[in-house]
Scaffold this active site. Sequence first.
Site, PDB file in Angstrom:
ATOM      1  N   LYS A 131       0.658  -0.737   0.297  1.00 57.87           N
ATOM      2  CA  LYS A 131       0.238  -0.078   0.112  1.00 57.87           C
ATOM      3  C   LYS A 131       1.024   1.120   0.296  1.00 57.87           C
ATOM      4  O   LYS A 131       0.612   2.296   0.366  1.00 57.87           O
ATOM      5  CB  LYS A 131      -0.939  -0.157   1.384  1.00 57.87           C
ATOM      6  CG  LYS A 131      -2.354  -1.170   1.080  1.00 57.87           C
ATOM      7  CD  LYS A 131      -3.007  -1.722  -0.212  1.00 57.87           C
ATOM      8  CE  LYS A 131      -3.306  -0.208  -0.872  1.00 57.87           C
ATOM      9  NZ  LYS A 131      -4.287  -0.602  -1.605  1.00 57.87           N
ATOM     10  N   GLY A 132       1.858   1.475  -0.510  1.00 58.88           N
ATOM     11  CA  GLY A 132       2.611   2.829  -0.292  1.00 58.88           C
ATOM     12  C   GLY A 132       2.834   2.532  -2.273  1.00 58.88           C
ATOM     13  O   GLY A 132       3.650   4.074  -2.108  1.00 58.88           O
ATOM     14  N   GLY A 133       2.259   2.336  -2.934  1.00 62.23           N
ATOM     15  CA  GLY A 133       2.695   3.110  -4.386  1.00 62.23           C
ATOM     16  C   GLY A 133       2.669   2.057  -5.717  1.00 62.23           C
ATOM     17  O   GLY A 133       3.619   2.131  -6.358  1.00 62.23           O
ATOM     18  N   ARG A 171       2.246  -0.940  -7.181  1.00 63.52           N
ATOM     19  CA  ARG A 171       1.954  -0.398  -8.323  1.00 63.52           C
ATOM     20  C   ARG A 171       1.572   0.226  -9.420  1.00 63.52           C
ATOM     21  O   ARG A 171       2.188   0.232 -11.229  1.00 63.52           O
ATOM     22  CB  ARG A 171       0.182  -1.074  -8.212  1.00 63.52           C
ATOM     23  CG  ARG A 171      -0.915  -1.344  -9.894  1.00 63.52           C
ATOM     24  CD  ARG A 171       0.131  -1.851 -10.673  1.00 63.52           C
ATOM     25  NE  ARG A 171      -0.338  -3.504 -10.679  1.00 63.52           N
ATOM     26  CZ  ARG A 171       0.708  -4.537 -11.281  1.00 63.52           C
ATOM     27  NH1 ARG A 171       0.880  -4.809 -12.566  1.00 63.52           N
ATOM     28  NH2 ARG A 171       0.714  -5.641 -10.518  1.00 63.52           N
ATOM     29  N   SER A 200      -4.362   2.410   4.577  1.00 67.31           N
ATOM     30  CA  SER A 200      -4.781   1.913   3.323  1.00 67.31           C
ATOM     31  C   SER A 200      -4.686   0.286   3.166  1.00 67.31           C
ATOM     32  O   SER A 200      -5.916  -0.006   2.608  1.00 67.31           O
ATOM     33  CB  SER A 200      -4.009   2.659   2.203  1.00 67.31           C
ATOM     34  OG  SER A 200      -3.692   4.241   1.547  1.00 67.31           O
ATOM     35  N   TYR A 240      -3.426  10.592 -11.313  1.00 73.26           N
ATOM     36  CA  TYR A 240      -2.677  10.858 -12.224  1.00 73.26           C
ATOM     37  C   TYR A 240      -2.899   9.789 -13.066  1.00 73.26           C
ATOM     38  O   TYR A 240      -2.792   8.155 -11.953  1.00 73.26           O
ATOM     39  CB  TYR A 240      -0.920  10.949 -12.203  1.00 73.26           C
ATOM     40  CG  TYR A 240      -0.964  12.774 -11.899  1.00 73.26           C
ATOM     41  CD1 TYR A 240      -0.704  13.564 -13.032  1.00 73.26           C
ATOM     42  CD2 TYR A 240      -0.842  13.354 -10.797  1.00 73.26           C
ATOM     43  CE1 TYR A 240      -0.159  14.326 -13.080  1.00 73.26           C
ATOM     44  CE2 TYR A 240      -0.392  14.643 -10.641  1.00 73.26           C
ATOM     45  CZ  TYR A 240      -0.202  15.298 -11.697  1.00 73.26           C
ATOM     46  OH  TYR A 240       0.299  16.549 -11.737  1.00 73.26           O
ATOM     47  N   ARG A 274      -8.738   4.217  -3.380  1.00 72.41           N
ATOM     48  CA  ARG A 274      -9.990   4.595  -2.562  1.00 72.41           C
ATOM     49  C   ARG A 274     -10.245   5.010  -1.205  1.00 72.41           C
ATOM     50  O   ARG A 274      -9.168   5.697  -0.220  1.00 72.41           O
ATOM     51  CB  ARG A 274     -10.827   2.587  -1.631  1.00 72.41           C
ATOM     52  CG  ARG A 274     -10.669   2.010  -3.170  1.00 72.41           C
ATOM     53  CD  ARG A 274     -11.260   0.549  -3.082  1.00 72.41           C
ATOM     54  NE  ARG A 274     -11.492  -0.577  -3.548  1.00 72.41           N
ATOM     55  CZ  ARG A 274     -11.763  -1.082  -3.292  1.00 72.41           C
ATOM     56  NH1 ARG A 274     -10.583  -2.104  -2.438  1.00 72.41           N
ATOM     57  NH2 ARG A 274     -12.565  -1.965  -4.577  1.00 72.41           N
ATOM     58  N   ALA A 275     -11.225   6.249  -1.078  1.00 67.93           N
ATOM     59  CA  ALA A 275     -11.173   7.230   0.249  1.00 67.93           C
ATOM     60  C   ALA A 275     -11.133   6.104   1.799  1.00 67.93           C
ATOM     61  O   ALA A 275     -11.874   4.807   1.567  1.00 67.93           O
ATOM     62  CB  ALA A 275     -12.510   7.689   0.331  1.00 67.93           C
ATOM     63  N   HIS A 276     -10.202   6.583   2.886  1.00 64.78           N
ATOM     64  CA  HIS A 276     -10.095   5.845   3.846  1.00 64.78           C
ATOM     65  C   HIS A 276     -11.382   6.685   4.856  1.00 64.78           C
ATOM     66  O   HIS A 276     -11.649   6.809   4.001  1.00 64.78           O
ATOM     67  CB  HIS A 276      -8.733   6.710   4.505  1.00 64.78           C
ATOM     68  CG  HIS A 276      -7.522   6.503   3.532  1.00 64.78           C
ATOM     69  ND1 HIS A 276      -5.890   6.589   4.013  1.00 64.78           N
ATOM     70  CD2 HIS A 276      -7.309   5.801   2.983  1.00 64.78           C
ATOM     71  CE1 HIS A 276      -5.799   5.911   3.308  1.00 64.78           C
ATOM     72  NE2 HIS A 276      -6.177   5.259   2.565  1.00 64.78           N
TER      73      HIS A 276
END
Length: 315
Positions: free
Chosen positions: A72-74, A76, A163, A263, A280-282
């Site tokens: 969940k750090g980015g 992908r 996240s 982006y 997604r919203a937390h």
Amino acid sequence: MAALLLGALLLMVQPHIVPSRPTVISKAEATSQSVQKELLKKTVLKNDFKGNIHFNGSCQQLPQTIIIGVRKGGTRALLEMLSLHPDIAAAESEVHFFDWEDHYGNGLQWYMNQMPFSYPHQITVEKTPAYFTSPKVPERVYNMNQSMRLLLILRDPSERVLSDYTQVFYNHVQKHKPYPSIEEFLIKDGELNVDYKAINRSLYYFHMQNWLKYFPLDRIHIVDGDKLIKDPFPEIETVERFLRLSPQINASNFYFNKTKGFYCLRDSGRERCLHESKGRAHPHVDSHLLDKLHEYFHEPNRKFFELVGRTFDWH
């Protein structure tokens, strides 16, 4: 008479034979032997496996770069953006070779078979975010390739925890299964539940120490995940330089999608965005509880900044 004296003398000097006893191997020695056997097995595999070769001259090869995390750090987003470069060949799925025992037991031939076909001038990349927080992985990667270039993308530890929860929550919703509120995970007996796995994954200082036992800091490039979300191009430029790639990705490859709120990518006239599960919203979290999270991570964050010689704009 002389013969009798010689026989008696031989009996006197004959060594006393002691029955042998089973050798007792300590736990440490047994562990060491196990490690040596594993290393020997991998060494044999290194010399024996062969990559599949395509008629066009491309072949499967072991990765020269791994995105090791963090979950969940980015990761992908980083992989998709990096794939804009023509000299990058990226594995489509998370392989989990070094952290899952059943996969690791299949050997390097199996691992290479999971890689995409690439040309000799290309860099093969795979990403498995769980690698960063798995204790066994750094040594295993090192034993495969001591020259490996590693990419690590990190976000504000508190935001990463939220996240992490959000992903698991929606996975349960899609399967029509109930899932506890985030407060039930974060609070235990009135205090912050530091045993919650999502919190442990955000202790970057602890996990980074393990990686630095095997790889020098100049082999691990840290991508600022928060900056990648807000302004991706400068972060990708630094990744290109770290991987010694020619500058091929430019600002025109990115455009902000107002509908999605992040982006998206533009490549050769084609536009694509990350899966709808991204961004997604937390869940809403009480400000007092958030303050507890920030306070808990304050000292580990400070130690992490000292360890890597960089600071990040985290709470």
